[in-house]
Structures are given as C-alpha cells and as structure tokens.
Design a protein around this motif. Structure first.
Motif, mmCIF file in Angstrom:
data_model
loop_
_atom_site.group_PDB
_atom_site.id
_atom_site.type_symbol
_atom_site.label_atom_id
_atom_site.label_comp_id
_atom_site.label_asym_id
_atom_site.label_seq_id
_atom_site.Cartn_x
_atom_site.Cartn_y
_atom_site.Cartn_z
ATOM 1 N N LEU A 113 0.828 -1.203 0.000
ATOM 2 C CA LEU A 113 0.000 0.000 0.000
ATOM 3 C C LEU A 113 0.863 1.254 0.000
ATOM 4 O O LEU A 113 1.923 1.295 0.616
ATOM 5 C CB LEU A 113 -0.929 0.002 1.208
ATOM 6 N N THR A 114 0.377 2.255 -0.693
ATOM 7 C CA THR A 114 1.040 3.544 -0.797
ATOM 8 C C THR A 114 0.007 4.625 -0.535
ATOM 9 O O THR A 114 -1.174 4.432 -0.821
ATOM 10 C CB THR A 114 1.636 3.724 -2.216
ATOM 11 N N GLU A 115 0.464 5.743 -0.009
ATOM 12 C CA GLU A 115 -0.434 6.876 0.245
ATOM 13 C C GLU A 115 -0.038 8.053 -0.634
ATOM 14 O O GLU A 115 1.152 8.299 -0.857
ATOM 15 C CB GLU A 115 -0.380 7.284 1.711
ATOM 16 N N VAL A 116 -1.038 8.760 -1.123
ATOM 17 C CA VAL A 116 -0.842 9.978 -1.905
ATOM 18 C C VAL A 116 -1.828 11.004 -1.385
ATOM 19 O O VAL A 116 -3.025 10.721 -1.264
ATOM 20 C CB VAL A 116 -1.074 9.734 -3.413
ATOM 21 N N SER A 117 -1.334 12.183 -1.057
ATOM 22 C CA SER A 117 -2.197 13.299 -0.666
ATOM 23 C C SER A 117 -2.099 14.351 -1.758
ATOM 24 O O SER A 117 -0.996 14.797 -2.102
ATOM 25 C CB SER A 117 -1.752 13.887 0.678
#
Length: 180
Positions: free
Chosen positions: A73-77
C-alpha cells in the motif's frame, strides 16, 4: 559539476521521460515474473488484460482487494479536479500491478463500470506514483463514491499533472486495465 534546479533530482522533464522510457525498455526485455498469480478468494475488483504474461483466468489477471493489497500500500495526498481541498488516498501503485503481471506495452486503457474508457501512456506509471486508490480520507471507496478503484495522479507533486489532459486519465469506478 553542480546541477541547476530543473526538476526532481536536478533532471528536467525531458530527462525524466528518457529515464522512464529506458526503465520500461529494460523491464520489457526481462523475463516475466515466474510466480503464478493466485486465484482471487473475494470479489474481483480489477482485471488486467491484453499484453500481460502472468494471468489467472481466461480474461487475464484478476485481482480481489487482498491480492492488490499484497502488492504493498502507498499513500498519496493531493488535490483533484472534482473535490475541494487536499484528499488523502491509499492504494497500490499502478507500476506495481503492471510489474506483477509482466505487462509490456505503450498504452494502458482504463475502463470504468459505466464503460468510460481513457488511454493512459505506459510511461506515466514509471514517471509518477500513479495510484489505484481504494481508500479516500480513511474510508474505503464504494461505487457510489468513485470506488472501488480510482486512478489517482499525484498532481500536487508535479505541476505538469495539473494540465487538463491528465484529468481524463483519472478513471473512477475502474474495473479493467487493458494493456496494449
């Protein structure tokens, strides 16, 4: 020799594109992943079809949510053209999905549940952390709110991604990626 500030790591957009093209050329020449893709145990939320080497069905490579999450999983804001303010997304990187199935091509067509289709240049996956988002602002996305998958570009991290032509590539209610 010092480098000027012309982009990430001192490289301009032209150099980043060239590096991405080289990366994909080298990846395309490599043998596909030897590990077979397991069968989904939950509802299939993504099919990757076309020029892929690793499949698990007659339609191509089918993924349930857990199979996607196993890729990391990766997060992008980032802001979007359809929402107010910065949104926080979580999902898997498009490049990781393409690598897992041994995809080779020049174009990926994203297909939505309503049959909307958008061509995405293959190099976008190498140049940017393009996300197949399943979570927005801490809530798992449902069909009624652009889920279960939404292609999300990190537009705030790269000014060029705010150009209008990129908006068409943000396929929500994504059901399939066709690799050509």
């Amino acid at each position: 020799m010092p480098r000027g500030k012309s982009g990430a790591g001192g490289l301009g957009a032209g150099w980043r594109w060239l590096a991405a093209a080289l990366l994909f050329a080298l990846t395309a020449a490599a043998p596909p992943a030897a590990e077979p893709l397991p069968q989904p145990t939950g509802p299939v939320i993504l099919v990757v079809s076309g020029a892929v080497a690793v499949t698990n069905s007659g339609r191509g490579a089918e993924f349930d949510r857990d199979m996607l999450y196993a890729l990391g999983l990766t997060e992008v804001s980032t802001t979007t053209a359809w929402t107010d303010g910065v949104q926080h997304f979580q999902g898997v990187l498009l490049r990781d999905v393409l690598e897992r199935v041994g995809a080779v091509g020049t174009t990926i067509t994203g297909l939505a549940l309503n049959d909307y289709r958008a061509p995405i240049p293959f190099e976008d996956a190498a140049l940017y952390d393009v996300l197949l988002a399943t979570v927005m602002n801490g809530a798992e996305m449902q069909v009624r709110d652009r889920g279960p998958l939404w292609i999300v570009y990190p537009r705030d991290a790269h000014p060029e991604l705010q150009e209008p032509q990129y908006n068409d590539r943000w396929v929500w209610q994504l059901r399939e990626l066709q690799v050509q």
